[in-house]
Design a protein around this motif. Sequence first.
Motif, PDB file in Angstrom:
ATOM      1  N   HIS A  41       0.825  -1.210   0.000  1.00  0.00           N
ATOM      2  CA  HIS A  41       0.000   0.000   0.000  1.00  0.00           C
ATOM      3  C   HIS A  41       0.860   1.261   0.000  1.00  0.00           C
ATOM      4  O   HIS A  41       0.518   2.255  -0.657  1.00  0.00           O
ATOM      5  CB  HIS A  41      -0.941  -0.013   1.205  1.00  0.00           C
ATOM      6  CG  HIS A  41      -2.017  -1.053   1.125  1.00  0.00           C
ATOM      7  ND1 HIS A  41      -3.035  -1.006   0.196  1.00  0.00           N
ATOM      8  CD2 HIS A  41      -2.235  -2.175   1.866  1.00  0.00           C
ATOM      9  CE1 HIS A  41      -3.841  -2.050   0.362  1.00  0.00           C
ATOM     10  NE2 HIS A  41      -3.369  -2.774   1.364  1.00  0.00           N
ATOM     11  N   GLN A  56       1.401   4.268  -3.072  1.00  0.00           N
ATOM     12  CA  GLN A  56       1.339   5.721  -2.863  1.00  0.00           C
ATOM     13  C   GLN A  56       2.521   6.442  -3.517  1.00  0.00           C
ATOM     14  O   GLN A  56       2.563   7.666  -3.540  1.00  0.00           O
ATOM     15  CB  GLN A  56       1.345   6.043  -1.368  1.00  0.00           C
ATOM     16  CG  GLN A  56       0.153   5.556  -0.574  1.00  0.00           C
ATOM     17  CD  GLN A  56       0.345   5.777   0.929  1.00  0.00           C
ATOM     18  OE1 GLN A  56       1.269   6.458   1.355  1.00  0.00           O
ATOM     19  NE2 GLN A  56      -0.532   5.182   1.725  1.00  0.00           N
ATOM     20  N   ARG A 107      -2.779  -2.056   5.840  1.00  0.00           N
ATOM     21  CA  ARG A 107      -3.432  -1.016   5.028  1.00  0.00           C
ATOM     22  C   ARG A 107      -3.659   0.264   5.841  1.00  0.00           C
ATOM     23  O   ARG A 107      -3.396   1.375   5.361  1.00  0.00           O
ATOM     24  CB  ARG A 107      -4.757  -1.543   4.483  1.00  0.00           C
ATOM     25  CG  ARG A 107      -5.595  -0.482   3.776  1.00  0.00           C
ATOM     26  CD  ARG A 107      -6.833  -1.071   3.123  1.00  0.00           C
ATOM     27  NE  ARG A 107      -7.634  -1.859   4.035  1.00  0.00           N
ATOM     28  CZ  ARG A 107      -8.513  -1.342   4.930  1.00  0.00           C
ATOM     29  NH1 ARG A 107      -8.650  -0.027   5.029  1.00  0.00           N
ATOM     30  NH2 ARG A 107      -9.236  -2.137   5.697  1.00  0.00           N
ATOM     31  N   LEU A 108      -4.148   0.115   7.074  1.00  0.00           N
ATOM     32  CA  LEU A 108      -4.406   1.283   7.912  1.00  0.00           C
ATOM     33  C   LEU A 108      -3.117   2.051   8.208  1.00  0.00           C
ATOM     34  O   LEU A 108      -3.104   3.283   8.220  1.00  0.00           O
ATOM     35  CB  LEU A 108      -5.069   0.852   9.213  1.00  0.00           C
ATOM     36  CG  LEU A 108      -6.507   0.347   9.101  1.00  0.00           C
ATOM     37  CD1 LEU A 108      -6.962  -0.254  10.427  1.00  0.00           C
ATOM     38  CD2 LEU A 108      -7.452   1.464   8.678  1.00  0.00           C
ATOM     39  N   ALA A 149      -0.462   2.193   6.328  1.00  0.00           N
ATOM     40  CA  ALA A 149      -0.060   2.909   5.106  1.00  0.00           C
ATOM     41  C   ALA A 149      -0.897   4.172   4.922  1.00  0.00           C
ATOM     42  O   ALA A 149      -0.371   5.232   4.546  1.00  0.00           O
ATOM     43  CB  ALA A 149      -0.198   1.984   3.902  1.00  0.00           C
ATOM     44  N   GLU A 150      -2.193   4.069   5.180  1.00  0.00           N
ATOM     45  CA  GLU A 150      -3.057   5.241   5.054  1.00  0.00           C
ATOM     46  C   GLU A 150      -2.667   6.311   6.075  1.00  0.00           C
ATOM     47  O   GLU A 150      -2.667   7.507   5.771  1.00  0.00           O
ATOM     48  CB  GLU A 150      -4.518   4.826   5.234  1.00  0.00           C
ATOM     49  CG  GLU A 150      -5.046   3.944   4.111  1.00  0.00           C
ATOM     50  CD  GLU A 150      -6.410   3.346   4.414  1.00  0.00           C
ATOM     51  OE1 GLU A 150      -6.940   3.603   5.528  1.00  0.00           O
ATOM     52  OE2 GLU A 150      -6.950   2.627   3.554  1.00  0.00           O
ATOM     53  N   PHE A 151      -2.328   5.877   7.284  1.00  0.00           N
ATOM     54  CA  PHE A 151      -1.914   6.833   8.311  1.00  0.00           C
ATOM     55  C   PHE A 151      -0.591   7.491   7.924  1.00  0.00           C
ATOM     56  O   PHE A 151      -0.411   8.707   8.110  1.00  0.00           O
ATOM     57  CB  PHE A 151      -1.781   6.122   9.660  1.00  0.00           C
ATOM     58  CG  PHE A 151      -1.417   7.032  10.790  1.00  0.00           C
ATOM     59  CD1 PHE A 151      -2.375   7.837  11.383  1.00  0.00           C
ATOM     60  CD2 PHE A 151      -0.117   7.097  11.255  1.00  0.00           C
ATOM     61  CE1 PHE A 151      -2.047   8.700  12.424  1.00  0.00           C
ATOM     62  CE2 PHE A 151       0.230   7.952  12.296  1.00  0.00           C
ATOM     63  CZ  PHE A 151      -0.745   8.762  12.880  1.00  0.00           C
ATOM     64  N   ALA A 181       0.452   8.147   5.018  1.00  0.00           N
ATOM     65  CA  ALA A 181       0.210   9.140   3.971  1.00  0.00           C
ATOM     66  C   ALA A 181      -0.063  10.508   4.585  1.00  0.00           C
ATOM     67  O   ALA A 181       0.407  11.539   4.083  1.00  0.00           O
ATOM     68  CB  ALA A 181      -0.959   8.699   3.092  1.00  0.00           C
ATOM     69  N   TYR A 233      -1.866   7.258  15.476  1.00  0.00           N
ATOM     70  CA  TYR A 233      -1.963   5.891  14.945  1.00  0.00           C
ATOM     71  C   TYR A 233      -2.640   4.974  15.955  1.00  0.00           C
ATOM     72  O   TYR A 233      -3.490   4.151  15.600  1.00  0.00           O
ATOM     73  CB  TYR A 233      -0.573   5.381  14.595  1.00  0.00           C
ATOM     74  CG  TYR A 233      -0.526   3.950  14.102  1.00  0.00           C
ATOM     75  CD1 TYR A 233      -1.106   3.591  12.893  1.00  0.00           C
ATOM     76  CD2 TYR A 233       0.111   2.964  14.851  1.00  0.00           C
ATOM     77  CE1 TYR A 233      -1.051   2.281  12.439  1.00  0.00           C
ATOM     78  CE2 TYR A 233       0.171   1.660  14.401  1.00  0.00           C
ATOM     79  CZ  TYR A 233      -0.420   1.317  13.195  1.00  0.00           C
ATOM     80  OH  TYR A 233      -0.363   0.014  12.751  1.00  0.00           O
TER      81      TYR A 233
END
Length: 408
Positions: free
Chosen positions: A24, A28, A314-315, A317-319, A321, A337
């Motif tokens: 993930h 990005q 996944r979470l 990676a989103e964090f 970003a 986080y």
Amino acid sequence: MPSEHVHDVIVIGAGPAGSAAAHHLARQGRDVLLLDQSDFPRDKTCGDGLTPRALAELRGMGILDDLYPLGGRVHGVAVHAALGNSMTAPIPSHPEYPDHMLIVPRYKLDDVIRRRALASGAQFAAPVRVRGVESEGGRAVVLGERGGRPFRAAGRLVLIAVGAATNLLLDLGILKGQPPVIRAARGYYEGVSGLDGHVQAHFKDVPLPGYGWVFPLSKTAANVGIGYWDSRAFWRKPPHSPKQAMLHWLAHSPVVGPMMARAELQGPIKGYPLRVDFASAPTWGERILLVGESAGLVSPLTGEGIDFALESGRLAAEFCAGLFAAGDFSPRALAGYDALLRRHFQRLFVFLGYIRNLYINPALMNRTVQATHRFPEIKDLLVKILMSEEDAAGMVTPGIVRRVILGA
């Protein structure tokens, strides 16, 4: 002297959590270095069960279709209670998840996910034995050994995904002591009879709280194992070892014994621990985030953790970003986080821990299984609990409890 290259993120551990996070992050456009102590493919001792929520994550990564030829698809669950009652049920339909499980050996699964991360742009280095992570000049430096030589890599962030291995987290001071674990053992068997497309959970002749499982890999092969938790009851002495408990169960189970009469063990029976302490576990450190089992994200009820590993990857990676967008890697920013993971998982983990503490009572377990024959909603609830579905906690109403206790 040329300046040292600084990766955006270094991920330590290429299991499902680490490789999912690397995938993930690379998607990005991040510069990601994925490390593991082993060359791939490599084995990992596990029950190998992929729940519907795990399959949904793998589908989102674009690799679910690659996994179907590698394992066994199952559409139902069989539960055999400690006092003899049993039930079978299909895996319920769900608006987002498939209506089945998939059993894929980790030797195959982990390599498929790792390869997806590399195809997305992550770099991979192995075998690397990480000895420490240090803060240096506004970056994190990973130190270790590779091929008998010193290894060093710098990154703006580090994700740790080393499963139940706690030495690194203890050395970094993130963990203050050894966390509670499930003790488990599993073996691969060929020539198993009576496999009927169900995953089986057995509570008779096993240490409680705990259960034995039969997870079909094909029509004749299965991952067979046992897991148990340390009991608070002083009169319940724990087994000498998970392997001993597993062999006792196979020798005495009136259901599994006949299934295994002509089965042949393929390779050794392997024991392993599973961390189940997410509800109170640390999840971050200085320029460090923990994902998957390194954050205790294994079901305290079933010991299943691949779905939580994939989701937390996944979470994370989103964090990340958001951190990169803000350019803020301060402790205050990183603490967000933990808040994210608590919102996503805490209620479910507290609920699953509560259910685990209840089912140490064989009579209550028997009543619950018995009630599933009269009340379809209880059967549906029980399967959802075993699949670690988010809405299971909200389905436990006073009416459900009354039906289990009173049978009316």
